[in-house]
Scaffold this active site. Structure first.
Site, PDB file in Angstrom:
ATOM      1  N   ARG A 153       0.806  -1.219   0.000  1.00 47.41           N
ATOM      2  CA  ARG A 153       0.000   0.000   0.000  1.00 47.41           C
ATOM      3  C   ARG A 153       0.847   1.280   0.000  1.00 47.41           C
ATOM      4  O   ARG A 153       0.550   2.193  -0.762  1.00 47.41           O
ATOM      5  CB  ARG A 153      -1.011  -0.046   1.151  1.00 47.41           C
ATOM      6  N   ASN A 192      -6.703  -2.901   1.416  1.00 51.30           N
ATOM      7  CA  ASN A 192      -6.470  -4.345   1.589  1.00 51.30           C
ATOM      8  C   ASN A 192      -7.807  -5.036   1.760  1.00 51.30           C
ATOM      9  O   ASN A 192      -8.638  -4.571   2.535  1.00 51.30           O
ATOM     10  CB  ASN A 192      -5.713  -4.594   2.900  1.00 51.30           C
TER      11      ASN A 192
END
Ligand code: ZN
Ligand code: ZN
Ligand code: FE
Length: 738
Positions: free
Chosen positions: A23, A41
């Site tokens: 990320r 996620n």
């Protein structure tokens, strides 16, 4: 803002994309290009939505595919158009739990990275000498995870509340510790402590100083690592002697940890690939050829030492004090590796270790150190565990299926399969011990929950010992599974293959014990036909013959009609009686047992006090006779239908006739050559295009190398196991393919 040319894309990514700094990378790329949107996620993987001009989005997706984070493995990457939205920044959204299906891969534990090592060696850094330092590129993963998605709340780090400074790192997308789930520092994270020894001081440098002092004094100390405790002590002869006595392990090798590569090279030869393996993120134990006999007492039965390098900050800090330490799994013989204080305290109570350096970061999933060696220029996995588990193998199989394969009795692993993917478990151990059986049962439940695999079908070994499993279980023959394990990892399912299995023991279709087999497998790989074998011989006393190898030696001699003077007359009589009266004397065609028998005829191993000892000793003898090129005569019987039986009576006669003429090592070498030449002759008769080799005997590096030299020029395609263990640890993977 030029909303006119603005487009928005939704990108879904699957693979190992959580716990590897994905990320923050997405965030950096997106903000760098002035894109808006979000990254998230999910239990399935990762969702990204990006908005901006077409060109920038093109650069963004390209960069993400070509330069993903170091430890990520992208398995699928899909881009779709979606409606534009009026967002003005790029953000990292909170994880969502998308329900029942859990497909996001969990990363294995990763060896400490260079940056974190710099942090712990910098006096001005808040993590100076902090043993639990980690970041998005390194640290514990599988060993601390309880559920998915991989977020702090689902790990054993949940018990530690981050301090302000750690939290600032954790929430700063530009920071190396952004969303590093095990992030911690001396102020807020796990701490070290000692068991069975009062430490004067609690700061880490003093603790390490004192630990080192205890070890220097010859104490045997438990050290809590990533996937379990190790037992550490100095490698000097007296201490190792004591360790062998208390661990009841007279001859078996111990693993070693070295401070760095140059130290290893003082004792062993290490090629490029071997060095890369030692330094890899997996940081396994690598078996290396000894350069000298300085550490011979660590592995007295063979020519190799198993070395690993420090793989966590804790190990680095400890190895500051030593060049080399013995570093073996902390467990009692045949039991699972210890992971918590109550288990390690038992070893202290039973005086197996003197003290232990523990900590309060809970290990959720056990994992022993992994073991590999390099054979014929390729990696051969011997034990797939810490740093390698869980990782999925994509196979060629299609179709929806969720199943469990229970594996073999020795060196057990199990495998979970979901559709085309197979996840091997960590090393479980030998199932004869009920504690390992219990461990297996627990871990099946844990891994299946973690991976989101709920088996509808279970495959087991075809041995009748599993009678209590009813017919709903799929039964797979041991050596079929060995052959499949190579075929699966090299993408050979559905092709015509000759499987050549050189193994210890496994149950065969005729109810006998197999172990040196030629199996034809065609397009329908669910079936096989046996097209050749080693001539059967009796194992007087059954299981007992594996430990008292002279029983096998006498059995082989009885069949060839000639005995060497090494066996006492009354021993010969006793063993013969068993065979003649057919008392507990099953027939076997195992190459492993033939190795045992020949080792006993040569007088190098009458009692095998650990698995494969006789074969290991025979390998060492053979390795010491470099110049010998001859082989014993191969005597094959070919039936009308082309079935091959490799006879062993000529071999035994020739060996006995040479016992007084040549050194044992010469005979051992000629026997190795005999095995290779028997295989090559059988191949030339059967005439396959493609052969696969598997089975525990191929852990014998010399055998593999001699075979390689003989087969490489023949034009035949041949394959060995690489990522799937060549020994019985690979059986569950082979079973899972059916
Ligand atoms: Zn790091
Ligand atoms: Zn902190
Ligand atoms: Fe096997």
């Amino acid at each position: 803002m030029k909303l006119k040319n603005s487009v928005r894309k939704k990108i879904t990514i699957k693979g190992t994309v959580q716990g590897v700094g994905f990320r923050p990378t997405v965030y950096r790329y997106a903000t760098g290009l002035g894109l808006t949107g979000f990254v998230l996620n999910t239990t399935d993987g990762l969702i990204i939505e990006v908005q901006g001009d077409d060109d920038s989005i093109g650069i963004f997706t390209d960069r993400l595919k070509k330069q993903p984070p170091e430890n990520a493995v992208i398995e699928s990457f899909h881009v779709h158009d979606t409606l534009t939205r009026p967002d003005s920044t790029f953000i990292i959204k909170e994880s969502i739990n998308s329900g029942f299906y859990k497909e996001a891969e969990i990363a294995p534990d990763i060896a400490v990275c260079r940056d974190c090592l710099n942090d712990i060696s910098d006096k001005n850094n808040k993590r100076y000498m902090y043993p639990f330092t980690n970041c998005t590129n390194c640290g514990p993963r599988f060993s601390i995870i309880k559920d998915r998605p991989y977020d702090r709340a689902n790990t054993s780090m949940y018990n530690f509340t981050m301090c302000d400074s750690c939290l600032a790192e954790y929430t700063d997308p530009g920071n190396r510790r952004f969303h590093a789930q095990p992030n911690a520092c001396p102020e807020c994270g796990p701490v070290l402590y000692f068991l069975n020894h009062t430490m004067k001081n609690k700061n880490p440098s003093a603790l390490f100083e004192e630990t080192a002092e205890l070890i220097r004094k010859g104490m045997i100390v438990g050290i809590k690592g990533l996937g379990g405790f190790n037992i550490a002590c100095t490698p000097d002869i007296d201490t190792v002697d004591r360790l062998r006595r208390i661990k009841k392990r007279p001859g078996k090798s111990f693993a070693l940890m070295a401070r760095d590569l140059p130290v290893i090279e003082k004792f062993c030869f290490a090629g490029e690939l071997e060095k890369n393996l030692l330094l890899s993120k997996t940081a396994p134990i690598v078996l290396l050829k000894k350069k000298n006999d300085l550490l011979d007492h660590i592995s007295p039965d063979n020519n190799y030492l198993g070395f690993m390098l420090p793989y966590s900050p804790m190990h680095y800090l400890l190895m500051n004090y030593f060049d080399v330490l013995v570093f073996t799994s902390a467990n009692k013989k045949d039991e699972p590796i210890c992971i918590n204080d109550s288990e390690i305290n038992k070893l202290i109570d039973e005086k197996i270790i003197d003290a232990a350096l523990s900590n309060n970061r809970e290990i959720v999933n056990r994992a022993d150190d992994s073991i590999v060696q390099v054979v014929n220029g390729r990696v051969q996995t011997i034990r797939k565990s810490r740093g390698m588990i869980p990782s999925a193998f994509a196979t060629q199989i299609t179709g929806k299926s969720e199943s469990l394969a229970m594996g073999a009795n020795l060196k057990n692993t199990f495998s979970l399969r979901k559709n085309e993917k197979i996840y091997m478990s960590q090393h479980i151990g030998d199932l004869m011990d009920y504690r390992n059986l219990k461990y297996q049962k627990q871990q099946v439940a844990i891994n299946s929950e973690l991976l989101g695999i709920y088996p509808e079908k279970i495959n087991i070994d075809a041995h009748p010992g599993y009678e209590n499993f009813n017919e709903t279980y799929g039964k797979v023959f041991h050596h079929h599974a060995h052959a499949l394990s190579v075929m699966g990892e090299h993408g050979l399912l559905g092709q015509d293959v000759l499987g050549i299995i050189c193994d210890g023991t496994g149950y065969g279709t005729d109810g006998r014990i197999w172990g040196f087999e030629f199996l034809k497998i065609g397009r329908d790989y669910n079936n096989f036909s046996r097209t050749g074998q080693l001539e059967y011989f009796k194992l007087p006393g059954g299981e007992k013959a594996i430990h008292e190898t002279d029983r096998i030696g006498i059995s082989l001699c009885r069949q060839s009609g000639i005995y060497p003077d090494i066996f006492a007359k009354n021993r010969i009589e006793d063993v013969r009686k068993l065979i003649d009266n057919n008392i507990n004397s099953p027939e076997c065609s195992s190459l492993g047992r033939l190795f045992d028998g020949i080792a006993s005829i040569l007088g190098i191993a009458d009692i095998a006090d650990y698995e494969a000892k006789a074969a290991i000793l025979l390998q060492r003898e053979a390795e010491n006779a470099h110049d010998v090129k001859q082989s014993y005569s191969v005597n094959l019987d070919i039936s009308g239908s082309g079935y091959i039986t490799i006879r062993h009576s000529t071999l035994i006669k020739e060996i006995i006739n040479e016992l007084h003429l040549y050194d044992k090592s010469v005979i051992a070498r000629k026997f190795h050559a005999w095995v290779v030449s028997a295989i090559m002759q059988a191949i030339s008769i059967i005439g396959p295009e493609r052969v696969v080799f598997s089975g525990g005997c191929f852990q014998n590096k010399l055998l593999c190398e001699m075979l390689f030299d003989n087969i490489k020029g023949t034009g035949i395609d041949f394959y060995f196991n690489e990522n799937v263990p060549v020994n019985d640890a690979g059986i569950s993977y082979g079973q899972a393919l059916l």
